[in-house]
Write a protein that holds these residues in place. Structure first.
Motif, PDB file in Angstrom:
ATOM      1  N   VAL A  86       0.662  -1.123   0.116  1.00 30.78           N
ATOM      2  CA  VAL A  86       0.066  -0.217  -0.435  1.00 30.78           C
ATOM      3  C   VAL A  86       1.063   1.438   0.066  1.00 30.78           C
ATOM      4  N   ALA A  87       1.569   0.946   1.270  1.00 30.34           N
ATOM      5  CA  ALA A  87       2.694   2.079   0.783  1.00 30.34           C
ATOM      6  C   ALA A  87       2.835   2.480  -1.012  1.00 30.34           C
ATOM      7  N   GLU A  88       3.924   1.666  -1.120  1.00 29.34           N
ATOM      8  CA  GLU A  88       4.408   1.440  -2.770  1.00 29.34           C
ATOM      9  C   GLU A  88       3.494   2.180  -3.860  1.00 29.34           C
ATOM     10  N   LEU A  89       2.349   2.118  -3.349  1.00 23.19           N
ATOM     11  CA  LEU A  89       1.365   1.617  -4.581  1.00 23.19           C
ATOM     12  C   LEU A  89       0.144   3.799  -3.825  1.00 23.19           C
ATOM     13  N   LEU A  90       0.631   4.055  -3.014  1.00 19.97           N
ATOM     14  CA  LEU A  90       0.708   5.361  -2.823  1.00 19.97           C
ATOM     15  C   LEU A  90       1.869   6.695  -3.186  1.00 19.97           C
ATOM     16  N   SER A  91       2.795   6.100  -2.835  1.00 18.95           N
ATOM     17  CA  SER A  91       4.292   6.664  -3.134  1.00 18.95           C
ATOM     18  C   SER A  91       4.228   6.933  -4.212  1.00 18.95           C
ATOM     19  N   ALA A  92       3.659   6.207  -5.004  1.00 21.82           N
ATOM     20  CA  ALA A  92       3.489   5.480  -6.788  1.00 21.82           C
ATOM     21  C   ALA A  92       3.093   7.716  -7.868  1.00 21.82           C
ATOM     22  N   TYR A  93       2.154   7.617  -6.306  1.00 22.50           N
ATOM     23  CA  TYR A  93       1.565   8.688  -7.325  1.00 22.50           C
ATOM     24  C   TYR A  93       2.074  10.059  -7.632  1.00 22.50           C
ATOM     25  N   GLY A  94       3.186   9.989  -6.625  1.00 24.43           N
ATOM     26  CA  GLY A  94       4.114  11.441  -6.875  1.00 24.43           C
ATOM     27  C   GLY A  94       4.955  11.336  -8.289  1.00 24.43           C
ATOM     28  N   ASP A  95       5.370  10.108  -8.908  1.00 22.95           N
ATOM     29  CA  ASP A  95       5.415  10.647  -9.711  1.00 22.95           C
ATOM     30  C   ASP A  95       4.557  10.969 -11.412  1.00 22.95           C
ATOM     31  N   SER A  96       3.503  11.052 -10.357  1.00 22.81           N
ATOM     32  CA  SER A  96       2.550  11.567 -11.811  1.00 22.81           C
ATOM     33  C   SER A  96       1.443  12.622 -10.848  1.00 22.81           C
ATOM     34  N   ASP A  97       1.677  12.942 -10.056  1.00 27.86           N
ATOM     35  CA  ASP A  97       0.759  14.027  -9.815  1.00 27.86           C
ATOM     36  C   ASP A  97      -0.082  14.673  -9.946  1.00 27.86           C
ATOM     37  N   ALA A 147      14.098  13.338  -5.155  1.00 28.28           N
ATOM     38  CA  ALA A 147      12.648  13.884  -4.860  1.00 28.28           C
ATOM     39  C   ALA A 147      11.327  12.685  -4.230  1.00 28.28           C
ATOM     40  N   LEU A 148      11.100  11.762  -4.763  1.00 29.29           N
ATOM     41  CA  LEU A 148       9.976  10.745  -4.938  1.00 29.29           C
ATOM     42  C   LEU A 148      10.397   9.874  -3.389  1.00 29.29           C
ATOM     43  N   ALA A 149      11.855   9.840  -3.458  1.00 28.74           N
ATOM     44  CA  ALA A 149      12.360   8.834  -2.629  1.00 28.74           C
ATOM     45  C   ALA A 149      12.044   9.593  -0.816  1.00 28.74           C
ATOM     46  N   ARG A 150      12.240  10.414  -1.226  1.00 30.40           N
ATOM     47  CA  ARG A 150      11.935  11.312  -0.079  1.00 30.40           C
ATOM     48  C   ARG A 150      10.417  11.376   0.927  1.00 30.40           C
ATOM     49  N   LEU A 151       9.779  11.656  -0.339  1.00 32.36           N
ATOM     50  CA  LEU A 151       8.074  11.665  -0.318  1.00 32.36           C
ATOM     51  C   LEU A 151       7.514  10.617   0.137  1.00 32.36           C
ATOM     52  N   GLY A 152       8.364   9.280  -0.108  1.00 35.78           N
ATOM     53  CA  GLY A 152       8.396   8.275  -0.197  1.00 35.78           C
ATOM     54  C   GLY A 152       8.102   7.506   1.257  1.00 35.78           C
ATOM     55  N   ALA A 153       9.267   8.494   1.557  1.00 32.96           N
ATOM     56  CA  ALA A 153      10.324   7.726   3.079  1.00 32.96           C
ATOM     57  C   ALA A 153       8.370   8.441   3.982  1.00 32.96           C
ATOM     58  N   GLU A 154       8.283   9.279   3.685  1.00 33.75           N
ATOM     59  CA  GLU A 154       7.204  10.037   4.478  1.00 33.75           C
ATOM     60  C   GLU A 154       5.778   9.674   4.527  1.00 33.75           C
ATOM     61  N   VAL A 155       5.505   8.640   3.738  1.00 38.63           N
ATOM     62  CA  VAL A 155       4.332   7.283   3.517  1.00 38.63           C
ATOM     63  C   VAL A 155       4.979   6.778   4.265  1.00 38.63           C
ATOM     64  N   ARG A 156       5.822   5.923   4.068  1.00 36.54           N
ATOM     65  CA  ARG A 156       6.483   5.020   5.532  1.00 36.54           C
ATOM     66  C   ARG A 156       6.664   4.802   6.727  1.00 36.54           C
ATOM     67  N   LYS A 157       6.747   6.531   7.047  1.00 39.11           N
ATOM     68  CA  LYS A 157       6.396   6.499   8.901  1.00 39.11           C
ATOM     69  C   LYS A 157       4.984   6.510   9.098  1.00 39.11           C
ATOM     70  N   LEU A 158       4.050   5.816   8.329  1.00 41.01           N
ATOM     71  CA  LEU A 158       2.289   6.420   8.855  1.00 41.01           C
ATOM     72  C   LEU A 158       2.139   5.126   9.835  1.00 41.01           C
ATOM     73  N   SER A 159       1.411   4.940  10.763  1.00 41.02           N
ATOM     74  CA  SER A 159       1.012   3.583  11.286  1.00 41.02           C
ATOM     75  C   SER A 159      -0.065   3.376   9.846  1.00 41.02           C
ATOM     76  N   ASN A 160      -0.862   2.098  10.054  1.00 44.38           N
ATOM     77  CA  ASN A 160      -1.602   1.364   9.512  1.00 44.38           C
ATOM     78  C   ASN A 160      -3.034   1.953   9.599  1.00 44.38           C
ATOM     79  N   PHE A 161      -3.243   2.750  10.249  1.00 39.48           N
ATOM     80  CA  PHE A 161      -4.491   3.587  10.847  1.00 39.48           C
ATOM     81  C   PHE A 161      -4.158   4.176   9.529  1.00 39.48           C
ATOM     82  N   GLU A 162      -3.140   5.680  10.087  1.00 42.97           N
ATOM     83  CA  GLU A 162      -3.348   6.482   9.161  1.00 42.97           C
ATOM     84  C   GLU A 162      -2.717   6.467   7.933  1.00 42.97           C
ATOM     85  N   LEU A 163      -1.687   5.099   7.520  1.00 41.43           N
ATOM     86  CA  LEU A 163      -2.181   4.571   5.793  1.00 41.43           C
ATOM     87  C   LEU A 163      -3.359   4.318   5.628  1.00 41.43           C
ATOM     88  N   THR A 164      -4.163   4.458   5.928  1.00 44.86           N
ATOM     89  CA  THR A 164      -5.532   3.677   5.935  1.00 44.86           C
ATOM     90  C   THR A 164      -6.068   4.533   5.740  1.00 44.86           C
TER      91      THR A 164
END
Length: 236
Positions: A86-97, A147-164
């Motif tokens: 899920v984190a990877e899926l959402l991080s990928a939005y950065g490349d086509s934001d 830049a995408l890696a930095r944004l992806g790192a922010e996504v991976r900091k989230l908890s299960n509930f936050e990521l939902t």
């Protein structure tokens, strides 16, 4: 039977603190997820929101009126078991934001997009050190990998509930940056939703109001705001 609906079977709904978090009890029996997992919630506020939804059910249970419960179920049954995917899926939005893809014509629309979206890209650059660049047209053009890696790192900091919650914020808006802006309270959720609708508002101005499209948009708006509320309820 296709018309079968679950019936209300409880009288009292309460919240209980446990070693694993907060639980919602129906006549002293803890609520479980559809996958039969214990519903352990991270905050009393979220547990109370879930409890209020159960208490509001009348003769028949209507999951459509229980957004916090549905999101909690998703966090436990789905996101927790496939967090990386899920984190990877959402991080990928950065490349086509959404905020990066601009009209090359008409000029008025391009200017409206720039005025609305450039400040958000500036905010992401200042906050996360991640500069996403706008493009004209709809053809994909890759963003800076760092830049995408930095944004992806922010996504991976989230908890299960936050990521939902984040899943809906990003998926409904089409923008990783808008989703992050919602989590960080950069702007009110209602304003962020409107910023995701620049193109649709332009089309309405040119071609008139479409009742069916407006109904769909209102459902999405409600889901976006519910996701933001769910995220806020997960905060300690």
């Amino acid at each position: 039977m296709s018309d079968w609906k679950a019936k209300r079977f409880w009288k009292e709904v309460t919240v209980d603190e446990t070693p694993d978090g907060f639980a919602v009890l129906l006549d002293a029996r803890p609520v479980r997820t559809p996958a039969k997992a214990p519903m352990h919630l991270p905050t009393r506020a979220l547990a109370q929101a879930v409890a209020d939804e159960w208490q509001a059910q009348e003769a028949e249970i209507d999951p459509r009126t229980m957004p916090a419960t549905r999101a909690a179920n998703a966090a436990i049954d789905k996101v927790a078991v496939q967090f990386d995917e899920v984190a990877e899926l959402l991080s990928a939005y950065g490349d086509s934001d959404l905020l990066c893809y601009r009209a090359d014509a008409p000029q008025e629309l391009a200017e409206r997009q720039a005025a609305a979206w450039d400040p958000l890209l500036d905010w992401a650059a200042e906050t996360f050190g991640a500069r996403l660049e706008p493009r004209q047209g709809i053809m994909h053009a890759a963003q800076d990998a760092a830049a995408l890696a930095r944004l992806g790192a922010e996504v991976r900091k989230l908890s299960n509930f936050e990521l939902t919650a984040f899943h809906d914020l990003v998926g409904l808006s089409g923008s990783l940056v808008l989703g992050l802006a919602a989590l960080h309270d950069h702007l009110p959720a209602e304003e962020l939703w409107e910023l995701s609708r620049i193109d649709e508002r332009w089309q309405e101005e040119q071609w008139g109001h479409d009742e069916e499209a407006a109904e769909i948009a209102e459902i999405k708006r409600g889901s976006f705001l519910a996701a933001k509320r769910f995220h806020d309820l997960t905060r300690p």
